[in-house]
Scaffold this active site. Structure first.
Site, PDB file in Angstrom:
ATOM      1  CD  GLU A  67      -1.641   1.615   3.165  1.00 40.03           C
ATOM      2  OE1 GLU A  67      -0.751   2.216   3.799  1.00 40.03           O
ATOM      3  OE2 GLU A  67      -2.559   0.713   3.644  1.00 40.03           O
ATOM      4  CG  ASP A 126      -4.675  -1.198  -0.926  1.00 39.02           C
ATOM      5  OD1 ASP A 126      -3.987  -2.308  -1.008  1.00 39.02           O
ATOM      6  OD2 ASP A 126      -4.790  -0.276  -0.048  1.00 39.02           O
TER       7      ASP A 126
END
Length: 476
Positions: free
Chosen positions: A84, A156
């Site tokens: 991330e 993500d």
């Protein structure tokens, strides 16, 4: 830099009604300029969080330091970064290429770090966490283990890395040492293969879910902070895989259903699919904490992630979401962003009694979508006055300031575009003029905005409309 700007409806109405040509129209559309506040914060951010991997000597690698700990010796490794954070760092350094002469060095170093730490499942995806054991940064360390183990990805991080590589291709091209474009396609293809549920066309929690049985709760779950909807049409275009548009539509059906049910714009950290096929907030301790079904430290990013799709693509569902959460928050805190609390139930009840930068910063982007400039400006003032924070808040703030200044890079269109064909039906005709007119006054979407950029300035505005009208007149 690629940035779409709308013009005020009143100006367009005058153009349409009176036949005014571009030279007679006064439109405020200054070139993008990153603010001094953002530049100053960027310099502080990279000094604080951008780190060279000291254990690698045969090449230069960089990562984003996300921890508040450092390896102190002994027999316990310490987490220092995650995918991330790495995706965020690649987005930031690419976005600042025009303002930092070392941006390419940083980006390429982060690319090499990404390639050095692959997932064991999707080989073009990144292992979600790296730990320092005193001799190397290792993957898959379990509870302080000094040796690596099995490692998997987080959706993500995978998506941000893919998009950042497309940014890099737009900025620096792919003819040099790194073929950014081909690398992006490889990541996008692996995201589709491993991070997408092909039964329901939802984004999963990571490539590890591809190995889950259908009876497991994780199989059909999704994380709302992964709803980076602005990327999905780009991924479809780059990869040539229209299944990305199925993911796009399904994601919005989940967003819209939750917004409609609770009226707050609040999305929970995790969503599960019930026996009737409805997506609902996850139960407590579904994956991370008792607040898995609330708006907490995952979904605090959602106002930024979803609202981007309105700012970039003009998606009206994204605008409806942004307006819903803005209206709720403005009323909840009586217009004072300092009173935004660090967590809410989907119905809008605060679950903490303190604020946190990571909850405030993303609302800058949803506020940018609306008409309340005072609310937007007050949020920005809070961000600039907030003071020292940790990696998470500071990095989200960095990204949101870039977006707010207009510095977000939209990768160059990949496919050949028929000029004027904004409805993307393969023809340029009166239907395209109608759609263009409606979009410019705030009604409807532009399926293919690039086709409407007739003056090639990477904006859609009245100048393009007039050129389109002239093109159509010449055609008939």
């Amino acid at each position: 830099m690629k940035w779409i700007k709308k013009i005020p409806a009143i100006i367009l109405a005058a153009v349409i009604a009176q036949g005014i040509m571009p030279a007679a129209v006064s439109v405020s559309a200054a070139e993008v300029q990153i603010s001094e506040n953002t530049l100053s914060f960027y310099n502080n951010w990279k000094q604080k969080y951008l780190v060279k991997d000291k254990y690698v000597t045969d090449e230069t690698q960089y990562y984003v330091y996300y921890s508040e700990e450092k390896y102190q010796g002994g027999n316990t490794s310490v987490p220092v970064t995650v995918s991330e954070a790495h995706g965020y760092g690649m987005l930031i350094t690419a976005s600042m290429a025009e303002y930092d002469e070392n941006a390419k060095e940083y980006f390429d170093g982060m690319y090499r770090f990404f390639k050095a730490h692959p997932s064991d499942i999707g080989s073009n995806l990144m292992s979600w966490q790296q730990c320092d054991n005193g001799t190397a940064l290792i993957d898959g360390a379990d509870e302080g283990s000094m040796t690596g183990g099995l490692c998997d990805s987080a959706t993500d991080g995978d998506m941000d890395i893919a998009y950042s590589l497309l940014m890099a291709d737009s900025i620096w091209g792919s003819d040099g040492e790194i073929d950014y474009y081909s690398e992006a396609v490889a990541v996008i293809d692996d995201i589709m293969k491993y991070d997408v549920n092909h039964e329901y066309w939802t984004l999963t929690l990571g490539d590890w879910v591809s190995e889950c049985d259908k009876t497991e709760n994780y199989y059909s779950a999704t994380r709302c902070s992964d709803f980076i909807v602005q990327y999905l049409p780009v991924f479809a275009e780059v990869s040539g895989n229209d299944d990305w548009l199925k993911v796009y539509d399904t994601t919005y059906s989940i967003i819209n259903s939750i917004v409609e049910e609770y009226k707050t714009g609040i999305l929970p950290d995790f969503v599960i699919r019930d026996s009737g096929g409805k997506y609902i907030p996850a139960p407590a301790n579904f994956l991370e904490s008792e607040n898995d079904g609330n708006y907490y430290y995952n979904s605090c990013r959602v106002p930024w992630r979803i609202s981007m799709d309105y700012l970039i693509n003009g998606n009206k569902d994204a605008l409806a979401f942004a307006n819903a959460i803005d209206d709720f928050m403005m009323n909840e805190v009586n217009g004072d962003p300092w009173e935004i609390m660090a967590g809410y139930t989907p119905a809008g009840t605060a679950i903490e009694d303190y604020n946190d930068l990571c909850f405030i910063a993303p609302l800058l982007i949803s506020a940018k979508c609306g008409n309340n400039t005072q609310w937007h400006d007050e949020i920005r003032d809070v961000l600039l006055d907030y003071g020292n924070d940790v990696y998470y808040g500071d990095t989200i703030k960095m990204l949101c300031l870039i977006v707010d200044d207009g510095g977000w890079i939209v990768p160059t269109a990949i496919k050949e575009t028929l000029t004027g064909d904004v409805n993307d039906d393969g023809e340029f005709d009166i239907a395209d003029l109608v759609i263009m007119t409606n979009w410019l006054i705030g009604n409807g979407d532009l399926p293919n905005w690039k086709a409407g950029d007739l003056n090639n300035d990477n904006r859609i505005d009245v100048f393009d409309y007039c050129l389109m009208r002239n093109k159509f007149s010449a055609k008939i």
